[in-house]
Design a protein around this motif. Structure first.
Motif, short mmCIF file in Angstrom:
data_model
loop_
_atom_site.label_atom_id
_atom_site.label_comp_id
_atom_site.label_asym_id
_atom_site.label_seq_id
_atom_site.Cartn_x
_atom_site.Cartn_y
_atom_site.Cartn_z
N THR A 191 0.86 -1.19 0.00
CA THR A 191 0.00 0.00 0.00
C THR A 191 0.89 1.24 0.00
O THR A 191 2.11 1.15 0.23
N GLY A 192 0.29 2.36 -0.27
CA GLY A 192 1.04 3.60 -0.30
C GLY A 192 0.59 4.55 0.80
O GLY A 192 -0.58 4.59 1.18
N THR A 193 1.54 5.29 1.34
CA THR A 193 1.23 6.35 2.29
C THR A 193 1.74 7.66 1.72
O THR A 193 2.64 7.69 0.87
N TRP A 194 1.17 8.76 2.19
CA TRP A 194 1.56 10.06 1.64
C TRP A 194 1.58 11.11 2.75
O TRP A 194 0.89 10.99 3.75
N ALA A 195 2.38 12.12 2.52
CA ALA A 195 2.46 13.23 3.46
C ALA A 195 3.03 14.44 2.73
O ALA A 195 3.92 14.31 1.88
N GLY A 196 2.49 15.62 3.04
CA GLY A 196 3.03 16.84 2.49
C GLY A 196 4.45 17.07 2.99
O GLY A 196 4.80 16.70 4.11
N VAL A 197 5.29 17.66 2.16
CA VAL A 197 6.68 17.90 2.50
C VAL A 197 6.95 19.40 2.51
O VAL A 197 6.80 20.08 1.48
N GLY A 198 7.33 19.93 3.65
CA GLY A 198 7.65 21.34 3.78
C GLY A 198 9.11 21.62 3.50
O GLY A 198 9.92 20.70 3.31
N GLY A 199 9.47 22.88 3.49
CA GLY A 199 10.83 23.28 3.21
C GLY A 199 11.53 23.82 4.44
O GLY A 199 11.07 23.64 5.58
N PRO A 200 12.64 24.49 4.25
CA PRO A 200 13.44 24.99 5.37
C PRO A 200 12.72 26.08 6.16
O PRO A 200 12.09 26.97 5.60
N GLN A 201 12.78 25.97 7.49
CA GLN A 201 12.26 26.97 8.42
C GLN A 201 10.78 27.28 8.19
O GLN A 201 10.32 28.39 8.41
N GLY A 202 10.04 26.28 7.74
CA GLY A 202 8.61 26.47 7.54
C GLY A 202 8.23 27.11 6.23
O GLY A 202 7.04 27.31 5.95
N LEU A 203 9.19 27.43 5.40
CA LEU A 203 8.92 27.94 4.06
C LEU A 203 8.73 26.76 3.10
O LEU A 203 9.08 25.63 3.42
N PRO A 204 8.19 27.00 1.91
CA PRO A 204 8.08 25.92 0.93
C PRO A 204 9.45 25.42 0.47
O PRO A 204 10.48 26.11 0.62
#
Length: 654
Positions: A496-509
């Protein structure tokens, strides 16, 4: 793409019968969720100008009636308020997250009546919880009806004048969408979130199916199929059933290997379709079959997953189809109705269906026969290394228009506003596998970085177009997602697959700005006209505030409505994950009260220039609409939900 020859003569006759049904409503109505059945999101209002919007103001606010229900029943958690009203003759008709319906005076915001279908009695619906994006209006003579799809899987028809169910329709005004299908359906796995459409006097509802949340926890055979039903507008009797996946002997069945068509679920249409009444065709945007990120159990291209399918609205027979993604592994559902546009390309008039996608493409077809307006090329794509998986060797790439978002990942795409931010972004990127568009999910590392992510690119917000100029306006954003395949021990699926959003450095994209955009495209030529950031964005973030940036785009989706001269835009508010619904399946979010950019922006539709802005009492979470009442033009912004009061905010713009 395939075409049913038996329909071609009928389609051509329909083309010659009259000019166009795609013109805007000149009476100031907004009769459909997307303004009209072509999905234009356009209101004819020449007196809304760059000068008039400089004095735009909040005219009234309307609190939704289920705020009290939510307050008394905290276990009934709602998603953000995505309810967009329609407007007919100065009256607004609005749903609420919990599927209540109200009629509202468009000039004052006064409630005229409210109907409560009690759709919340069985608890919170699947997937994202309580969502209802709108409803549908139909009239014939003095017979005026509203069509509602509910969070608990019913289709209900109301008298628009009284708000009472039409007892002669269906079973005392309602039809159970979980009944009469090829296999029993668990009601807790389905809901209606998008408004139905009426095409050829048939009501064609969309249906949301619990997909990736249920994978690994439910037996495969229990996953609801993506079947589409149509019901007679007068009686409620089912007129036809389009089976997805196609069953034995049906078109497309051969694309499902090892009899996987018998058990695979989802592949449903959760977005609203479009309709051309003259041609008698309804255009269905389908989603990814179960499961979203692994297809070892459903080898083959898997029609009609992630396909645009044109059906005869009266019979349900296929006119044509085109598969946008073969054997989907990225949750690249078709997220919105295609825009139906009457184009002139190289001097040739073409009745077109224009489909924007999560992966950042614009596919344009002749909507009478499915022939691409510009060539679409099958290009080689990276192949899966997951055991048992058999990914498609190629995927379709349109040659025009150009993509409107970043596709795939390289180090050059990373946030580089300062050297420190670039170094931190590189460290984040190193945790993932990455590559060009359609790089498949993987078992190793933190998974594969999916760009655009499962939210898009283009999203359920869709695109707007001006039927007089044939300019398409596409709001988009890029939130990368990490997709990881894991081995299962449940006996239901091997992987199965899982997913999650990925953020950038210091809370920026993670990637360079702009973080969200609106792109204007001349669909007569396929050329981009302009591209602007959607909203101000985090220019005051401590890591970049000294750069004195102007606008970088809010790192979320944005909602748009279009008039002759002005493109209205409202960036989405922020929200955070709270937990699971009462059914234990759906992620619930909470809107945050400290949103820093609850603005309605007015841009010049020709140039994209920002001409005015208005601070709102809360951030937008639903699609915008515009209408006229007593000589004044208004824009409605849905705000709140998910822990905040759900409201409609009416802004006077002339």
């Amino acid at each position: 793409m395939k075409t049913s020859r038996t329909l071609i003569s009928t389609l051509v006759a329909g083309m010659l019968a009259s000019t166009t049904v795609l013109a805007a409503d000149a009476a100031g109505n907004w009769r459909e969720y997307n303004a009209d059945k072509s999905g234009s999101r356009f209101a004819a209002a020449a007196d809304v100008t760059a000068e008039s919007v400089k004095s735009m103001k909040v005219a009234w606010r309307w609190a939704m009636p289920d705020n009290a229900i939510a307050a008394d029943n905290p276990e009934l958690r709602t998603w953000v308020n995505e309810s967009t009203p329609i407007a007919v003759d100065g009256v607004l008709y609005s749903t609420t997250p919990m599927s209540l319906v109200s009629a509202i005076d468009g000039a004052t915001g006064k409630t005229l009546w409210t109907y409560d279908p009690k759709a919340y009695q069985d608890g919170t619906p699947p997937n994202l919880g309580f969502i209802n994006r709108g409803l549908t209006y139909w009239e014939e003579g003095g017979d005026k009806r509203l069509i509602l799809g509910t969070g608990d899987g019913y289709l209900i028809v109301l008298d628009a004048k009284t708000g009472k169910p039409v007892k002669s329709w269906g079973d005392n005004g309602r039809v159970d969408l979980t009944k009469g299908l090829r296999r029993p359906i668990d009601r807790s796995l389905v809901a209606v979130t998008s408004p139905p459409i009426v095409c050829g006097n048939q009501i064609i509802p969309s249906i949301a199916v619990l997909d990736s949340f249920a994978v690994g926890r439910q037996p495969m055979k229990s996953h609801p199929p993506g079947d589409i039903q149509a019901f007679d507008i007068k009686t409620g009797k089912r007129a036809w059933l389009f089976q997805q996946p196609p069953q034995k002997g049906e078109t497309g069945n051969e694309t499902w290997e090892n009899d996987s068509w018998k058990t695979t679920g989802s592949g449903n249409m959760w977005a609203r379709p479009s309709c051309d009444e003259e041609l008698g065709l309804v255009y269905l945007p389908f989603s990814t079959p179960t499961n979203d990120f692994y297809g070892g159990h459903r080898k083959g291209d898997g029609l009609f997953g992630e396909s645009l399918v044109a059906l005869n609205a009266r019979s349900g027979k296929i006119a044509w189809y085109y598969q946008i993604v073969h054997h989907g592994l990225w949750d690249y559902d078709l997220p919105t109705a295609p825009n139906l546009m009457d184009l002139t390309v190289n001097g040739k008039k073409i009745k077109a269906a224009v489909q924007v996608t999560k992966q950042g493409f614009v596919f344009a077809f002749d909507r009478t026969n499915g022939k691409p307006v510009w060539p679409i090329e099958e290009r080689p794509v990276p192949q899966s290394t997951v055991p048992g998986e058999k990914s498609s060797p190629t995927q379709p790439f349109p040659t025009l228009p150009a993509p409107f978002v970043q596709q795939g990942v390289t180090e050059d795409d990373l946030l580089d506003l300062t050297p420190k931010l670039k170094d931190e972004a590189k460290k984040i990127l190193s945790r993932y596998n990455y590559g060009p568009l359609y790089t498949p999910p993987t078992l190793d590392k933190a998974g594969t970085l999916n760009v655009p992510g499962v939210l898009g690119g283009a999203s359920w917000v869709g695109a707007a177009h001006n039927p007089r100029t044939n300019v398409l306006y596409v709001p988009s954003f890029t939130i990368p997602f990490g997709i990881k395949i894991k081995k299962e021990n449940t006996g239901v699926y091997e992987y199965t697959g899982t997913w999650a959003g990925v953020g950038g450095p210091q809370g920026l994209p993670l990637f360079k700005p702009p973080f969200s955009t609106v792109t204007a495209i001349d669909m007569n030529t396929g050329k981009h006209l302009w591209r602007i950031p959607a909203g101000k964005g985090p220019v005051d973030h401590p890591a970049i505030k000294d750069l004195n940036l102007d606008r970088v785009g809010v790192p979320r989706e944005s909602f748009v409505a279009l008039t002759d001269n002005i493109l209205f835009l409202a960036p989405e508010g922020t929200n955070s994950v709270l937990g699971l619904s009462s059914r234990g399946n759906a992620l619930i979010t909470q809107a945050t009260a400290d949103e820093k950019e609850p603005y309605l922006y007015a841009h010049d539709a020709k140039s994209g220039e920002l001409v005015s802005e208005l601070r709102l009492p809360g951030a937008a979470f639903g699609s915008l609409m515009s209408y006229r009442a007593k000589g004044k033009q208004y824009v409605i912004v849905p705000i709140g939900g998910a822990g905040l009061p759900s409201e409609l905010v009416a802004v006077q713009v002339n």
